[in-house]
Design a protein around this motif. Structure first.
Motif, short mmCIF file in Angstrom:
data_model
loop_
_atom_site.label_atom_id
_atom_site.label_comp_id
_atom_site.label_asym_id
_atom_site.label_seq_id
_atom_site.Cartn_x
_atom_site.Cartn_y
_atom_site.Cartn_z
N GLU A 83 -42.49 -63.71 -44.73
CA GLU A 83 -43.68 -63.09 -44.47
C GLU A 83 -43.33 -61.72 -43.31
OE1 GLU A 83 -47.30 -66.12 -44.25
OE2 GLU A 83 -47.33 -64.63 -42.59
N GLN A 84 -42.61 -62.11 -42.48
CA GLN A 84 -42.19 -61.84 -41.92
C GLN A 84 -41.09 -60.56 -41.94
OE1 GLN A 84 -43.09 -62.18 -38.04
NE2 GLN A 84 -42.34 -60.27 -37.84
N ALA A 85 -40.48 -60.97 -42.97
CA ALA A 85 -39.19 -60.04 -43.34
C ALA A 85 -40.43 -58.46 -44.44
CB ALA A 85 -38.10 -60.42 -44.50
N TYR A 86 -41.34 -59.31 -45.60
CA TYR A 86 -41.83 -58.88 -46.26
C TYR A 86 -42.69 -57.52 -44.85
CZ TYR A 86 -45.82 -57.21 -49.07
OH TYR A 86 -46.84 -57.00 -50.64
N LEU A 87 -43.43 -57.99 -44.24
CA LEU A 87 -44.05 -56.61 -43.17
C LEU A 87 -43.13 -56.02 -43.24
CD1 LEU A 87 -46.80 -59.33 -41.23
CD2 LEU A 87 -46.78 -57.96 -43.22
N GLU A 88 -41.71 -56.36 -41.72
CA GLU A 88 -41.21 -55.03 -41.70
C GLU A 88 -40.98 -54.13 -42.83
OE1 GLU A 88 -37.29 -57.54 -39.77
OE2 GLU A 88 -39.60 -57.35 -38.24
N ALA A 89 -40.07 -54.48 -43.68
CA ALA A 89 -39.71 -53.71 -44.55
C ALA A 89 -41.60 -52.70 -45.47
CB ALA A 89 -39.44 -54.64 -46.30
N LEU A 90 -42.30 -53.87 -45.04
CA LEU A 90 -43.31 -52.63 -45.42
C LEU A 90 -43.43 -51.20 -44.32
CD1 LEU A 90 -46.82 -54.78 -46.04
CD2 LEU A 90 -45.48 -53.35 -48.20
N SER A 100 -51.63 -50.23 -51.92
CA SER A 100 -53.33 -50.71 -51.03
C SER A 100 -52.92 -51.89 -50.82
CB SER A 100 -53.98 -50.57 -52.28
OG SER A 100 -53.56 -52.06 -52.72
N PRO A 101 -53.96 -52.36 -49.28
CA PRO A 101 -53.90 -53.92 -48.78
C PRO A 101 -53.51 -54.75 -50.24
CG PRO A 101 -55.72 -51.94 -47.93
CD PRO A 101 -54.56 -51.31 -49.37
N GLU A 102 -55.03 -54.62 -50.87
CA GLU A 102 -54.86 -55.70 -52.41
C GLU A 102 -53.74 -56.11 -52.47
OE1 GLU A 102 -56.60 -53.69 -52.27
OE2 GLU A 102 -59.28 -55.01 -51.19
N GLN A 103 -52.63 -54.87 -52.91
CA GLN A 103 -51.54 -55.26 -53.46
C GLN A 103 -50.63 -55.35 -52.65
OE1 GLN A 103 -50.64 -50.82 -54.64
NE2 GLN A 103 -51.16 -51.59 -56.66
N ARG A 104 -51.12 -55.32 -51.38
CA ARG A 104 -49.71 -55.92 -50.18
C ARG A 104 -49.90 -57.76 -50.41
NH1 ARG A 104 -51.02 -52.18 -45.63
NH2 ARG A 104 -51.88 -50.88 -46.45
N TRP A 105 -50.60 -58.01 -50.40
CA TRP A 105 -51.01 -59.50 -50.34
C TRP A 105 -51.00 -60.30 -51.83
CZ3 TRP A 105 -51.88 -59.74 -45.93
CH2 TRP A 105 -53.40 -59.45 -45.27
N LEU A 107 -48.38 -58.65 -53.74
CA LEU A 107 -46.88 -58.96 -54.15
C LEU A 107 -46.20 -59.92 -52.97
CD1 LEU A 107 -45.40 -57.10 -55.26
CD2 LEU A 107 -44.83 -55.39 -53.48
N LEU A 108 -46.74 -60.44 -52.12
CA LEU A 108 -46.36 -61.75 -51.11
C LEU A 108 -46.83 -62.74 -51.68
CD1 LEU A 108 -45.64 -61.59 -47.94
CD2 LEU A 108 -47.75 -61.93 -47.06
N GLU A 109 -47.83 -63.44 -52.38
CA GLU A 109 -47.63 -64.66 -53.18
C GLU A 109 -46.28 -64.33 -54.18
OE1 GLU A 109 -51.96 -64.63 -54.44
OE2 GLU A 109 -52.53 -65.14 -52.67
N GLU B 62 -40.84 -57.49 -62.30
CA GLU B 62 -42.36 -56.43 -61.89
C GLU B 62 -42.73 -56.41 -60.26
OE1 GLU B 62 -44.82 -59.70 -63.07
OE2 GLU B 62 -45.05 -58.77 -65.06
N VAL B 63 -41.32 -57.04 -59.83
CA VAL B 63 -41.54 -56.81 -57.95
C VAL B 63 -40.26 -55.20 -57.69
CG1 VAL B 63 -42.42 -58.47 -57.14
CG2 VAL B 63 -39.80 -58.28 -57.79
N PRO B 64 -41.01 -54.49 -56.80
CA PRO B 64 -40.61 -53.06 -55.96
C PRO B 64 -39.39 -53.55 -55.93
CG PRO B 64 -42.33 -53.47 -55.05
CD PRO B 64 -42.06 -54.51 -55.91
#
Lengths: 169, 315
Positions: A83-90, A100-105, A107-109, B62-64
């Motif tokens: 999560e942390q690495a993902y949020l930092e990359a975001l 978009s916020p929905e896509q963010r969730w 993608l994280l899943e 499918e993932v960036p």
């Protein structure tokens, strides 16, 4: 507790009553967050409940709870660090590329699922596989980056594929 | 996980994996491809695992790539480190980035804190507005849509229908399309609804819904009390404390939340009545105003040690 409670249920109730707050405290010391500690201790007891045959053989309930709890804690940290690495990359993405916020969730899943799929692979194998799948690097490029032979890269790739196919079964 | 697989499925996965590794090498000959076709056609199991393998590759397509690479190829602390105490501190994002008040809060996980007398507002990534009153600590975890009020007081305005869950220790509150004031100390927690309605799940007892104008106080022993929500109570958001005919003791207890040091008063003053609107960022002035309008005097040994006494004693 109802009179109809089976011996297993009784054992579980007893286990829960006697050790829950102890386990929660242990987890809290490692997490620094009561909510997560409570959730993880709950999960631990749920895991124990899911394998009731073990209960009757428990001589050292706390050792057993710790084994289960540690495994969950490690998984928890893995999810968190992802999560942390993902949020930092975001956060480093240019505004225009921000999902978009929905896509963010979503993608994280997806990433969490892929992370679990790759869990257990040796680091070099995992990295070779990611470079190939995500960045489209060829074996020669991967071999150079890892300072191994192309044959080794091919072996790594086969190992990663086999691992993923088996986990996914 | 340590799952066990049959020898056949292992063999099948291994064969498929070798084909995949050969294809990815870019060195498969026409002959190889022909043999792969034969292998796939040889049994339904072969074709089935091949389909799964294709699906597997699809998932990575499918993932960036850059986001996926940064997330999946992160440096991983080892298991031994993970099990040590207090690791979470290291995983928090840099505070400066999180707490910037100009930009919307990008961060989805944070610890927020205000000092005594401090107030702060943050716009969360989902558009909600979170305001922290004096001496308040909040753990924020927007990945899971939840927030823990560790201590102190917050006002929360959630415009989205998707609820934000707030842990208060003695209860959990789900706030969606609503405005609430929440307060927590060691003895009790208090939930006041300004707009909309919220779901409350006390730790002990049944869940209930609160409507605008309701206030619920839950004590550490699990007992609850419903009142009317005082519409002036959230005035702290504007930096003022408004009271009408309030007993002085109650007023001073409230005021001292905004002042460092201790504030004491003689019991005789407890039930004097106070009415007015006071600015919270100058509590010294509030005390002067009280001394001017009520029969009491301020005795200050220092700015941080103050006692209020009745006139006759002060004389």
């Amino acid at each position: 507790m109802s009179e109809a409670a089976s011996p297993t249920e009784q054992t579980l109730h007893g286990l829960y009553r006697e050790h829950r707050s102890w386990l929660e405290r242990w987890l809290y010391q490692r997490l620094g967050n009561r909510w997560d500690a409570a959730d993880l201790s709950q999960d631990t007891f749920l895991r124990v409940l899911a394998s009731p045959q073990v209960l009757s053989e428990l001589r050292e309930p706390r050792a057993y709870l710790l084994t289960v709890g540690k495994r969950l804690l490690v998984n928890f940290h893995k999810r968190r660090s992802l999560e942390q690495a993902y949020l930092e990359a975001l956060a480093n993405l240019p505004e225009a590329q921000m999902p978009s916020p929905e896509q963010r969730w979503l993608l994280l899943e997806t990433l969490q699922a892929l992370d679990e799929l790759l869990d257990g692979l040796p680091p070099a194998v995992r990295r070779a596989f990611l470079w190939s799948q995500l960045e489209g690097l060829n074996y020669a490029q991967i071999a150079e980056r890892l300072a191994v032979s192309e044959r080794t890269v091919k072996r790594y790739m086969a190992q990663a594929y086999e691992h993923c196919l088996l986990v996914d079964l | 996980m340590n799952r066990t697989f049959s020898r056949e499925s292992r063999q099948l996965a291994r064969t498929a994996a070798r084909w995949l590794a050969l294809l990815d090498s870019g060195r498969a000959s026409a002959d190889d491809l022909q043999r792969l076709q034969c292998w796939r056609a040889a049994s339904p199991q072969h074709e089935q695992i091949w389909q799964r393998a294709e699906g597997l590759r699809q998932r990575f397509q499918e993932v960036p790539p850059s986001l996926a690479m940064a997330s999946l190829d992160r440096p991983e602390p080892n298991r031994r480190t993970l099990l040590k105490r207090g690791l979470m501190v290291a995983v928090l994002l840099p505070a400066g980035w999180l707490l910037s008040q100009q930009t919307p809060l990008q961060a989805l996980r944070a610890d927020l804190r205000t000092a005594v007398g401090e107030r702060r507002g943050v716009r969360l990534a989902d558009g909600s507005l979170l305001q922290l009153n004096t001496a308040t600590a909040v753990d924020l975890d927007l990945v899971h849509q939840r927030l823990t009020l560790v201590e102190g007081e917050i006002a929360l305005n959630v415009s989205r229908a998707q609820a934000l869950h707030v842990e208060l220790g003695m209860a959990r509150v789900s706030v969606g399309q609503a405005q609430v004031c929440l307060r927590r100390d060691a003895e009790q927690c208090r939930i006041g609804v300004l707009h909309g309605s919220v779901q409350v799940r006390p730790r002990h007892g049944a869940a209930l819904a609160l409507q605008a104008g309701d206030q619920l106080t839950i004590s550490a022993d699990g007992s609850g009390a419903m009142d009317r929500f005082d519409p002036h109570q959230p005035d702290w958001r504007d930096g003022v404390l408004s009271v009408n005919d309030q007993p002085l003791g109650q007023f001073l207890r409230e005021l001292s939340r905004y002042r460092p040091g201790w504030l004491r008063w003689e019991p005789a003053l407890e039930s004097l009545k106070v009415t007015g609107t006071f600015r919270l960022d100058d509590t010294d002035r509030v005390l002067t105003l009280l001394a001017a309008s009520l029969p009491l005097a301020v005795q200050a040994r220092s700015r941080y040690r103050i006692t209020l006494v009745p006139w006759q004693k002060a004389a």
